[in-house]
Design an enzyme around this catalytic site. Structure first.
Site, PDB file in Angstrom:
ATOM      1  N   GLY A  32     -11.267  31.270 -34.163  1.00 35.02           N
ATOM      2  CA  GLY A  32     -12.606  31.709 -34.552  1.00 35.02           C
ATOM      3  C   GLY A  32     -13.288  32.390 -33.376  1.00 35.02           C
ATOM      4  N   CYS A  33     -14.564  32.118 -33.189  1.00 41.86           N
ATOM      5  CA  CYS A  33     -15.347  32.706 -32.103  1.00 41.86           C
ATOM      6  C   CYS A  33     -14.648  32.546 -30.764  1.00 41.86           C
ATOM      7  CB  CYS A  33     -16.726  32.054 -32.064  1.00 41.86           C
ATOM      8  SG  CYS A  33     -17.659  32.401 -30.571  1.00 41.86           S
ATOM      9  N   PHE A  34     -14.380  33.660 -30.074  1.00 42.66           N
ATOM     10  CA  PHE A  34     -13.634  33.537 -28.813  1.00 42.66           C
ATOM     11  C   PHE A  34     -14.454  32.920 -27.695  1.00 42.66           C
ATOM     12  CE2 PHE A  34     -13.957  38.511 -28.521  1.00 42.66           C
ATOM     13  CZ  PHE A  34     -15.332  38.452 -28.357  1.00 42.66           C
ATOM     14  N   THR A  37     -13.390  29.346 -28.167  1.00 36.37           N
ATOM     15  CA  THR A  37     -11.984  29.154 -27.832  1.00 36.37           C
ATOM     16  C   THR A  37     -11.786  29.175 -26.322  1.00 36.37           C
ATOM     17  OG1 THR A  37     -11.491  30.408 -29.846  1.00 36.37           O
ATOM     18  CG2 THR A  37      -9.642  29.882 -28.399  1.00 36.37           C
TER      19      THR A  37
END
Length: 201
Positions: A32-34, A37
């Site tokens: 998902g949203c880097f 991550t």
């Protein structure tokens, strides 16, 4: 012949891609949203560097806006440089499964769209086999089907500079975003439902 801008984009991608020394290795994951991550993996001992970027698409040197609109095929991802003597690829995989929703291939948490799809992008056959084995082992813990993709890595394009270390440079906004998306709460709920094998005394 490629336009000059495309050539420059390729060169920049190669220069900005996380460097790897002889005793280091790389991994590419999407959850998902880097921003999230990157934050999740930089906490692990043995991880040397995490770069936010885009992978899985065809467009060269994609921008955040282009990926967000859709149609490029990319997903937000991170390229991880790690020291295998301190953390194995298998350990990274264990962490990967516990940092995203493996039952949603159309986005993650409050972010929707194929550019937020989760995935493991293997760099060689050893990573492929380890990824497949880890997904099979994780699937045994749940009744719902895991849809996280496992595919061969294509070119990884580092994201714009303002996305790198976003969780550090914009910590208040980042924490508000992460909490508002319910990321950690949903992950906790998912793993509370896991059918963990009983340990023998």
């Amino acid at each position: 012949m490629r336009p000059a801008g495309a050539v420059i984009g390729v060169v920049l991608a190669l220069l900005l891609s996380a460097p790897v020394q002889a005793d280091q290795a790389k991994a590419i994951f999407a959850t998902g949203c880097f921003w999230c991550t990157e934050s999740d993996f930089e906490k692990l001992e043995g991880v040397v560097e995490v770069v936010s970027g885009y992978t899985g698409g065809d467009l060269e040197n994609p921008t955040y806006e282009q990926v967000g609109i859709g149609g490029t095929g990319h997903t937000e991802a991170v390229e991880i440089v790690f020291d295998p003597a301190k953390v194995s690829y298998e350990k990274l995989l264990e962490h990967f499964w516990r940092t995203h929703d493996p039952f949603n291939g159309e986005g993650q948490f409050c972010d929707r769209g194929a550019h937020y799809r989760p995935g493991i992008f293997y760099l060689d056959d050893a990573q492929k086999q380890a990824a497949l084995a880890s997904r099979e082992a994780t699937q045994k813990l749940f009744d719902r089907k895991i849809v996280t993709e496992i595919t061969a890595a294509t070119r990884f394009w580092p994201a714009e500079d303002y996305h790198q270390d976003y969780y550090k440079r914009n910590s208040l906004r980042y924490r508000y975003y992460r909490h508002g998306c319910g990321r950690d709460a949903l992950i906790q709920t998912i793993w509370e439902s896991a059918q963990m094998p009983e340990r023998t005394p």
